[in-house]
Scaffold this motif. Structure first.
Motif, PDB file in Angstrom:
ATOM      1  N   PRO A 193       0.831  -1.199   0.102  1.00 31.30           N
ATOM      2  CA  PRO A 193      -0.061   0.160   0.107  1.00 31.30           C
ATOM      3  C   PRO A 193       0.893   1.268   0.094  1.00 31.30           C
ATOM      4  CG  PRO A 193      -0.815  -1.502   1.697  1.00 31.30           C
ATOM      5  CD  PRO A 193       0.756  -1.927   1.292  1.00 31.30           C
ATOM      6  N   TRP A 194       0.305   2.519  -0.596  1.00 29.64           N
ATOM      7  CA  TRP A 194       0.892   3.673  -0.324  1.00 29.64           C
ATOM      8  C   TRP A 194       1.332   4.206   0.938  1.00 29.64           C
ATOM      9  CZ3 TRP A 194       3.582   5.734  -4.401  1.00 29.64           C
ATOM     10  CH2 TRP A 194       3.105   5.430  -5.624  1.00 29.64           C
ATOM     11  N   SER A 205      10.462   0.172  -6.654  1.00 29.33           N
ATOM     12  CA  SER A 205       9.607   1.294  -5.856  1.00 29.33           C
ATOM     13  C   SER A 205       8.789   2.286  -6.742  1.00 29.33           C
ATOM     14  CB  SER A 205      10.879   1.903  -4.987  1.00 29.33           C
ATOM     15  OG  SER A 205      11.829   2.739  -5.616  1.00 29.33           O
ATOM     16  N   ARG A 206       7.880   3.000  -6.136  1.00 30.54           N
ATOM     17  CA  ARG A 206       7.268   4.134  -6.950  1.00 30.54           C
ATOM     18  C   ARG A 206       6.968   5.087  -5.984  1.00 30.54           C
ATOM     19  NH1 ARG A 206       3.697   3.448 -11.617  1.00 30.54           N
ATOM     20  NH2 ARG A 206       3.913   5.799 -12.310  1.00 30.54           N
ATOM     21  N   ILE A 207       7.097   6.498  -6.425  1.00 24.77           N
ATOM     22  CA  ILE A 207       6.769   7.529  -5.570  1.00 24.77           C
ATOM     23  C   ILE A 207       5.874   8.468  -6.397  1.00 24.77           C
ATOM     24  CG2 ILE A 207       8.063   9.594  -5.033  1.00 24.77           C
ATOM     25  CD1 ILE A 207      10.668   7.987  -4.778  1.00 24.77           C
ATOM     26  N   ARG A 208       5.361   9.376  -5.527  1.00 28.61           N
ATOM     27  CA  ARG A 208       4.195  10.356  -6.158  1.00 28.61           C
ATOM     28  C   ARG A 208       4.069  11.162  -4.786  1.00 28.61           C
ATOM     29  NH1 ARG A 208      -1.780   7.087  -5.313  1.00 28.61           N
ATOM     30  NH2 ARG A 208      -1.843   7.134  -2.893  1.00 28.61           N
ATOM     31  N   ASN A 209       3.075  12.218  -5.352  1.00 28.01           N
ATOM     32  CA  ASN A 209       2.841  13.413  -4.253  1.00 28.01           C
ATOM     33  C   ASN A 209       3.813  13.958  -3.730  1.00 28.01           C
ATOM     34  OD1 ASN A 209       0.160  13.033  -5.169  1.00 28.01           O
ATOM     35  ND2 ASN A 209      -0.341  11.546  -3.558  1.00 28.01           N
ATOM     36  N   VAL A 210       5.001  14.364  -4.386  1.00 30.17           N
ATOM     37  CA  VAL A 210       6.265  14.862  -3.524  1.00 30.17           C
ATOM     38  C   VAL A 210       5.616  16.241  -3.441  1.00 30.17           C
ATOM     39  CG1 VAL A 210       8.569  15.798  -3.768  1.00 30.17           C
ATOM     40  CG2 VAL A 210       7.758  13.455  -4.798  1.00 30.17           C
ATOM     41  N   SER A 211       6.057  16.820  -2.342  1.00 34.42           N
ATOM     42  CA  SER A 211       5.729  18.196  -1.684  1.00 34.42           C
ATOM     43  C   SER A 211       6.996  18.659  -0.769  1.00 34.42           C
ATOM     44  CB  SER A 211       4.533  18.436  -1.060  1.00 34.42           C
ATOM     45  OG  SER A 211       4.617  17.781   0.295  1.00 34.42           O
ATOM     46  N   GLU A 236       4.801  10.252  -0.822  1.00 36.84           N
ATOM     47  CA  GLU A 236       4.415   8.657  -0.768  1.00 36.84           C
ATOM     48  C   GLU A 236       5.173   7.932  -1.462  1.00 36.84           C
ATOM     49  OE1 GLU A 236      -0.519   9.146   0.136  1.00 36.84           O
ATOM     50  OE2 GLU A 236       0.154   9.600  -1.998  1.00 36.84           O
ATOM     51  N   ALA A 237       5.277   6.599  -1.053  1.00 39.48           N
ATOM     52  CA  ALA A 237       5.975   5.689  -1.748  1.00 39.48           C
ATOM     53  C   ALA A 237       5.366   4.347  -1.346  1.00 39.48           C
ATOM     54  CB  ALA A 237       7.411   5.409  -1.189  1.00 39.48           C
ATOM     55  N   ARG A 238       5.671   3.254  -2.336  1.00 36.95           N
ATOM     56  CA  ARG A 238       5.317   1.931  -2.327  1.00 36.95           C
ATOM     57  C   ARG A 238       6.255   1.105  -2.870  1.00 36.95           C
ATOM     58  NH1 ARG A 238       1.159  -0.028  -6.472  1.00 36.95           N
ATOM     59  NH2 ARG A 238       0.770  -1.696  -5.046  1.00 36.95           N
ATOM     60  N   VAL A 239       6.003  -0.555  -2.662  1.00 35.46           N
ATOM     61  CA  VAL A 239       6.588  -1.423  -3.736  1.00 35.46           C
ATOM     62  C   VAL A 239       5.499  -1.720  -4.792  1.00 35.46           C
ATOM     63  CG1 VAL A 239       7.134  -3.860  -4.007  1.00 35.46           C
ATOM     64  CG2 VAL A 239       7.644  -2.523  -1.808  1.00 35.46           C
ATOM     65  N   GLU A 240       5.935  -1.590  -5.878  1.00 29.45           N
ATOM     66  CA  GLU A 240       5.023  -1.652  -7.156  1.00 29.45           C
ATOM     67  C   GLU A 240       5.100  -2.875  -7.888  1.00 29.45           C
ATOM     68  OE1 GLU A 240       3.013   1.522  -9.544  1.00 29.45           O
ATOM     69  OE2 GLU A 240       4.862   0.956 -10.777  1.00 29.45           O
ATOM     70  N   GLU A 241       4.384  -4.062  -8.163  1.00 25.88           N
ATOM     71  CA  GLU A 241       4.699  -5.069  -8.984  1.00 25.88           C
ATOM     72  C   GLU A 241       4.073  -4.539 -10.202  1.00 25.88           C
ATOM     73  OE1 GLU A 241       3.165  -8.686  -7.329  1.00 25.88           O
ATOM     74  OE2 GLU A 241       4.822  -9.046  -6.065  1.00 25.88           O
ATOM     75  N   TRP A 242       4.356  -5.695 -11.118  1.00 22.89           N
ATOM     76  CA  TRP A 242       3.672  -5.180 -12.549  1.00 22.89           C
ATOM     77  C   TRP A 242       2.266  -5.735 -12.588  1.00 22.89           C
ATOM     78  CZ3 TRP A 242       6.847  -2.485 -15.478  1.00 22.89           C
ATOM     79  CH2 TRP A 242       8.103  -2.266 -15.118  1.00 22.89           C
ATOM     80  N   LEU A 243       1.737  -5.262 -13.764  1.00 23.38           N
ATOM     81  CA  LEU A 243       0.266  -5.586 -13.988  1.00 23.38           C
ATOM     82  C   LEU A 243      -0.058  -7.193 -14.019  1.00 23.38           C
ATOM     83  CD1 LEU A 243      -0.897  -3.100 -16.899  1.00 23.38           C
ATOM     84  CD2 LEU A 243      -1.558  -3.112 -14.276  1.00 23.38           C
ATOM     85  N   TYR A 244       0.776  -8.034 -14.663  1.00 20.84           N
ATOM     86  CA  TYR A 244       0.717  -9.356 -14.664  1.00 20.84           C
ATOM     87  C   TYR A 244       0.633 -10.458 -13.395  1.00 20.84           C
ATOM     88  CZ  TYR A 244       5.612 -10.533 -14.486  1.00 20.84           C
ATOM     89  OH  TYR A 244       6.920 -10.674 -13.902  1.00 20.84           O
ATOM     90  N   GLN A 264       8.123  10.599 -10.302  1.00 22.16           N
ATOM     91  CA  GLN A 264       7.765  11.474  -9.320  1.00 22.16           C
ATOM     92  C   GLN A 264       6.208  11.124  -9.167  1.00 22.16           C
ATOM     93  OE1 GLN A 264      10.528  13.635  -7.197  1.00 22.16           O
ATOM     94  NE2 GLN A 264      10.804  11.413  -7.804  1.00 22.16           N
ATOM     95  N   THR A 265       5.573  10.872 -10.070  1.00 20.87           N
ATOM     96  CA  THR A 265       4.146  10.971 -10.283  1.00 20.87           C
ATOM     97  C   THR A 265       3.447   9.358 -10.852  1.00 20.87           C
ATOM     98  OG1 THR A 265       4.637  11.652 -12.613  1.00 20.87           O
ATOM     99  CG2 THR A 265       4.348  13.198 -11.001  1.00 20.87           C
ATOM    100  N   VAL A 266       2.351   9.601 -10.929  1.00 21.48           N
ATOM    101  CA  VAL A 266       1.604   8.372 -11.248  1.00 21.48           C
ATOM    102  C   VAL A 266       0.423   8.770 -12.201  1.00 21.48           C
ATOM    103  CG1 VAL A 266       0.075   6.359 -10.515  1.00 21.48           C
ATOM    104  CG2 VAL A 266       1.743   7.024  -9.146  1.00 21.48           C
TER     105      VAL A 266
END
Length: 541
Positions: free
Chosen positions: A296-297, A326-332, A337-345, A404-406
Motif C-alpha cells: 500500500p501507499w 519502488s514507486r513515488i508520488r505526491n512529492v511536496s 508517498e511511496a510503495r512497492v509496485e509489482e507489474w500488471l501481470y 515522481q508521479t502516477v
C-alpha cells in the motif's frame, strides 16, 4: 540594420531603435540571408554579448514602476522565450508563477522574465479597472498609451522573443456563463500557437486530473483586434504565444503549478528545456534514509527547508524475488508517498522491502570536494526525451532517475536512461513488455540526480558515487570507504536491452553491496538480461 541601444528603453518615450523601428532582429536575419551576409555581419547588429549567463537588470529605476527583468542566456543557441506576470496586481497566480520561472535556466537560447510588470498594482493588490495596464497596448505599431506600457513594450522589442507567455488569473471560468476566462490558453494567430496549446491543454488536464468546468480549454485566437499585450505581440511582432488564464476558484498553489506546467510543456515542444536554478558551494538541502516499503501507499515526511524537493529511492531490496520496484508520488516540500509496485501481470502483493531514499533541493551545486551535482526534473512519456545539463561537468556524471508521479491509468513503470554524457542524457518511462497498448505511457514527471563519480560529502554527509556493469546475476560492489549506516541508491543508466528492468540489491553492509537486474516476465518466462551500466550512490545514513 538598426542601432542597438546599450539597454532597453524603460522611460516610455518613443525610440527609433526600438518601438518605431520597422526592421526587427528576425527580419534583418532574413534579409541578410538573401544578400549573403555572413555570421560576422550578423553579430554586429545583435545585442551585446554578456559576460555571464544570468544578466538581470532594472528598468524604471528610481520610479514607482521600478522592477527587475530576469535574463538567463544559455551557452547554446536557441529560441528566446519571454514570460510576463503581474500585469494585473490582484492576479497573484500570474506573478507568483513568473517569480518561480525567473529562477529557471534553459538548456539553449534565452529566457527573459518580467515577473511583476505592474509593481504599484501588485503592492495594492488591485487591478485597477479604471487604469487597466493590459488595455494600454494597441495591437499595431501605434504608440502605447502610458509610460509604463511604453517601457514594457520597449523591453519586449529589445529582447525580440520567439515565444511570449502572459500569465493571469480570473475570478470565473471560460464559457461557464460567469463572465470569467479562467482555465484557458488564448493563442496568438501565429503558428504553431494553437496546435502547441492543444497538446499542452491535453497534457495539463491529464497530469492534474482536471475535468468538467475545471478542465483547461483552448480560447479564442488573439488576432490583433483589441488593446491587449498579447494582441500586440500578435499584431506588431507576429509571434506565437499565449494569454494564460487560471481560475481563482482553485487554490493559489494549484494555479501556480498549472502556469509552470504550461510554460514548461510548450517550451519543450519548440526544443527548449527548462534547466535547474542556482549554484551553491555549500551544497544542496538534502536528507537521506532507508525506507521500509510495502504494497500500500504510505506517507513519508521531509524535514528539510525545501521549495522544490526531488525525491529518489530507485533501487529495491530483495526480500521477495518476484519482479518489483519502488514507486513515488505526491512529492511536496513536506513529504511524499511511496510503495512497492509489482507489474500488471502479477497480484501486486509483495513482501516488505527497503529502499535507500535521497531528497534534495532542485538546483546545480559544486560540492566542497569540487564535484558537480545537478538535481532536477523533466517530463517524459514512453519515448526517450533529452535532458541537457546546466552544470559544467568535467567528467561523465552518475545519473539516477525515478518517476515522481502516477498518471491517471496507474500502470506500473520504471525509468530507463541512456546516452549519459557531460552534456546530458536521454530518459523515458517504460511499462511491462507484455502490455497490449504497445508500451504507450503518458508523460510523467521524472526526477534525476547527476553527480560526478568519486568520494566526497553531500550536505556534510560522507558519500561516494560510481558505476558498475550488471545483468541478471548478482554483482558485488566494494565501496571505497566504510559506512556505519549506509544508504544505497542505484538505477540503470543504459539501454543495451529493451526489456523492462530495475535494480535490486541485497547484503548491504558498510563496505559492500550486491546488485542485479530484475527483469519482469509479462511477455516470457526468462529473466536473463544483457549487461547494463548501473549508476550508484552510497551515503552515510
Amino acid at each position: 540594420m538598426r542601432d542597438t541601444p546599450t539597454t532597453p528603453n524603460p522611460t516610455g518615450t518613443a525610440d527609433a531603435s526600438s518601438e518605431n523601428s520597422g526592421l526587427s532582429r528576425r527580419s534583418f536575419v532574413k534579409a541578410a540571408g538573401v544578400v549573403g551576409l555572413g555570421a560576422a555581419a550578423l553579430s554586429s547588429g545583435a545585442a551585446p554579448a554578456r559576460a555571464a549567463p544570468s544578466s538581470d537588470y532594472t528598468i524604471f529605476e528610481g520610479t514607482d514602476h521600478e522592477q527587475t527583468v530576469h535574463v538567463y542566456e544559455a551557452a547554446r543557441d536557441g529560441p528566446t522565450t519571454m514570460v510576463v506576470g503581474g500585469v494585473h496586481g490582484d492576479e497573484q497566480a500570474g506573478y507568483r508563477a513568473a517569480d518561480r520561472i525567473a529562477e529557471w535556466t534553459v538548456d539553449r537560447g534565452k529566457l527573459v522574465v518580467v515577473p511583476r510588470a505592474n509593481p504599484q498594482a501588485i503592492a495594492a493588490d488591485h487591478r485597477p479597472w479604471s487604469n487597466d495596464l493590459n488595455r494600454q497596448f494597441p495591437p499595431t505599431d501605434e504608440e502605447c498609451y502610458s509610460r509604463l506600457a511604453r517601457g514594457l513594450w520597449a523591453t519586449v522589442e529589445w529582447h525580440d522573443p520567439d515565444w511570449v507567455f502572459d500569465l493571469h488569473s480570473s475570478r470565473g471560468i471560460y464559457k461557464s456563463g460567469d463572465g470569467g476566462v479562467g482555465q484557458a490558453l488564448f493563442p496568438t494567430w501565429t503558428d504553431p500557437s494553437r496546435s502547441s496549446g492543444e497538446q499542452t491543454v491535453a497534457a495539463l488536464n491529464e497530469r492534474f486530473d482536471l475535468s468538467g468546468d475545471m478542465a483547461y480549454r483552448m480560447g479564442n485566437t488573439l488576432d490583433a483586434d483589441r488593446d491587449l499585450l498579447m494582441h500586440r505581440v500578435a499584431g506588431a511582432l507576429d509571434r506565437p504565444g499565449f494569454l494564460c488564464e487560471t481560475t481563482e476558484k482553485a487554490p493559489l498553489d494549484e494555479q501556480v503549478a498549472w502556469h509552470l506546467f504550461t510554460v514548461e510543456h510548450v517550451m519543450a515542444q519548440y526544443g527548449q528545456s527548462r534547466g535547474v536554478s542556482g549554484t551553491s558551494a555549500a551544497g544542496p538541502v538534502a536528507e537521506r534514509r532507508t525506507l521500509s516499503l510495502d504494497d500500500p501507499w504510505a506517507s513519508y515526511s521531509l524535514s528539510g527547508d525545501y521549495e522544490n524537493p526531488v525525491v529518489l529511492a530507485p533501487a529495491l531490496s530483495y526480500a521477495g524475488p518476484q519482479p518489483a520496484h519502488s514507486r513515488i508520488r505526491n512529492v511536496s516540500p513536506d513529504g511524499f508517498e511511496a510503495r512497492v509496485e509489482e507489474w500488471l501481470y502479477q497480484n501486486d502483493v509483495h513482501y516488505p522491502e527497503t529502499a535507500g531514499m535521497l531528497a534534495l533541493e532542485e538546483g546545480s551545486y559544486t560540492l566542497s570536494d569540487g564535484r558537480c551535482v545537478e538535481v532536477g526534473t523533466t517530463t517524459v512519456g514512453h519515448q526517450f526525451g533529452s535532458v541537457s545539463f546546466g552544470a559544467d561537468f568535467g567528467t561523465t556524471p552518475v545519473v539516477l532517475t525515478q518517476s515522481q508521479t502516477v498518471d491517471s491509468d496507474g500502470d506500473p513503470i520504471v525509468t530507463r536512461t541512456h546516452d549519459v554524457s557531460t552534456a546530458g542524457f536521454d530518459v523515458c518511462v517504460q511499462e511491462e513488455d507484455g502490455e497490449e497498448n504497445g508500451g504507450y505511457h503518458s508523460p510523467e514527471t521524472v526526477a534525476y540526480v547527476a553527480i560526478e563519480p568519486g568520494l566526497g560529502a553531500v550536505s556534510n554527509c560522507s558519500s561516494e558515487a560510481g558505476r558498475t556493469t550488471a545483468d541478471e546475476n548478482w554483482t558485488r560492489i566494494e565501496f571505497d570507504q566504510s559506512y556505519s549506516n549506509p544508504v544505497f541508491l542505484a538505477s540503470v543508466e543504459s539501454y543495451a536491452g529493451w526489456n523492462s528492468v530495475s535494480v535490486r540489491y541485497r547484503n548491504l553492509t558498510g563496505s559492500s553491496v550486491e546488485v542485479m537486474l530484475g527483469e519482469e516476465q509479462s511477455a516470457d518466462e526468462e529473466m536473463g538480461h544483457v549487461d547494463e551500466s548501473v549508476g550508484y550512490l552510497v551515503l552515510e545514513g
